[in-house]
Design an enzyme around this catalytic site. Structure first.
Site, PDB file in Angstrom:
ATOM      1  N   SER A 170       0.839  -1.206   0.000  1.00 45.53           N
ATOM      2  CA  SER A 170       0.000   0.000   0.000  1.00 45.53           C
ATOM      3  C   SER A 170       0.872   1.254   0.000  1.00 45.53           C
ATOM      4  CB  SER A 170      -0.911   0.019   1.234  1.00 45.53           C
ATOM      5  OG  SER A 170      -1.837  -1.035   1.191  1.00 45.53           O
ATOM      6  N   ARG A 212       0.176   9.263   4.566  1.00 44.39           N
ATOM      7  CA  ARG A 212      -0.820   8.687   5.489  1.00 44.39           C
ATOM      8  C   ARG A 212      -2.238   9.142   5.138  1.00 44.39           C
ATOM      9  NH1 ARG A 212       1.678   4.809   9.077  1.00 44.39           N
ATOM     10  NH2 ARG A 212       3.765   4.978   8.217  1.00 44.39           N
ATOM     11  N   HIS A 256      -3.207   7.202   2.021  1.00 46.98           N
ATOM     12  CA  HIS A 256      -3.489   5.819   2.405  1.00 46.98           C
ATOM     13  C   HIS A 256      -4.884   5.700   3.014  1.00 46.98           C
ATOM     14  CE1 HIS A 256      -3.127   2.307   5.236  1.00 46.98           C
ATOM     15  NE2 HIS A 256      -2.749   1.755   4.116  1.00 46.98           N
TER      16      HIS A 256
END
Lengths: 211, 211
Positions: B15, B38, B41
């Protein structure tokens, strides 16, 4: 003071009017259009209406299940946290992600904690409304459990998000829903807010206040 | 069995490799690039890197605050639910949205429950990490409280979402951050997952496990 809209009713009305004005909802039946509106409201992206896949009747199926007291099974705390309890007639909102058995079970089955949490609720799937907003492996494991003979949920709202497995798990759901009414957003986008919004859309009218 | 990636470490690695490979991170310093990773994601959208506004040093400021035990103040349960507790050295994660005084205070101040909840925490803002992932009015009210003399937070992660006030409140934050380090995503997009991801990015390294 800063100049902004403070009245919650005005915010609510303007928000939904904007969504209805901008989103392409014509291809949906009424219930599924409302589902699309709620999903868009949750994420701020009107183009969700262009790719949303909602099986005809999925909202009615989920609503009937909720009306009869079915549990809402979530893959994570954030989805559970987004389900508006006052919109529900007392249904249990469940996630097993914090179950102390999860880490060991994940190691045993060689899968994620989210998949293990789904497996722990295998005997509660029958007639339930399942809302997945985080983990692709939760959706994959759910579909496997159905293949292994688990009882069919009333509806699956499949909105895992991300870069590994999200698109793939949602494509599997859309291509082979195992006879379960479902809604999903193909591709990488999704999330807990959408999964919870789908449940909240299905709950519309159950408490008679229109929200 | 369906063929999919089950190993959590492989999912995690793939990922983040995908995000780093696809997202335009060059304009960010290292900490802010990690914040962008982040956030991406959490939402599945790499183009977030194109519009993210992250004040240089905001991540370091938030991290220092968290390391010193500062509370994380959230506008809703979903943000609080998304903050990874095991990444934090015991910090309190707070939202006042369920405080029984909220409905009355909202009526008194002529604002939303989210704004009222923010106001109830006015005396806890000093040095805190504030994460807003739902309500534009929470961000607007936060900025007003600072104008009214509330102590400055260590950092503001401003990610309200939606069609009324989200873009406006984030534009106000970006244009006039009142001296507070901040990060925000202009426009309608945002959400609890992003707000929580920002806190989790700031917590990176505090517990030494790299996640």
């Amino acid at each position: 003071m800063i100049d902004y809209v403070r009245d919650p009713k005005a915010i609510y009305a303007q928000s939904f009017a904007t969504v209805r004005g901008e989103a392409a909802l014509d291809r949906f039946a009424a219930d599924e259009a409302e589902l699309a509106v709620r999903l868009i409201h949750a994420c701020g992206m009107v183009d969700v209406a262009e790719t949303l896949v909602a099986a005809p009747g999925v909202v009615a199926a989920a609503r009937a299940a909720l009306a009869s007291g079915a549990p809402v099974i979530c893959d994570c705390r954030m989805v559970a946290g987004g389900v508006i309890r006052r919109g529900l007639p007392g249904n249990e909102v469940v996630t097993a992600i914090d179950d102390p058995r999860v880490p060991d079970l994940a190691r045993t089955i060689g899968n994620t904690r989210s998949a293990a949490a789904t497996e722990l609720l295998a005997d509660r799937l029958g007639g339930a409304v399942v809302a997945i907003g985080n983990a692709p492996t939760a959706l994959f494991r759910l579909l496997e459990l159905l293949d292994e003979g688990a009882d069919m949920p009333a509806a699956i709202f499949g909105f895992p998000v991300g870069f590994v497995g999200a698109a793939e798990s949602k494509a599997e759901l859309a291509a082979h829903p195992r006879g379960v009414p479902f809604a999903t957003l193909p591709g990488r986008r999704g999330g807990s807010a959408m999964a919870a919004a789908a449940v909240n859309a299905a709950a519309l009218g159950l408490r008679g206040d229109g929200t």
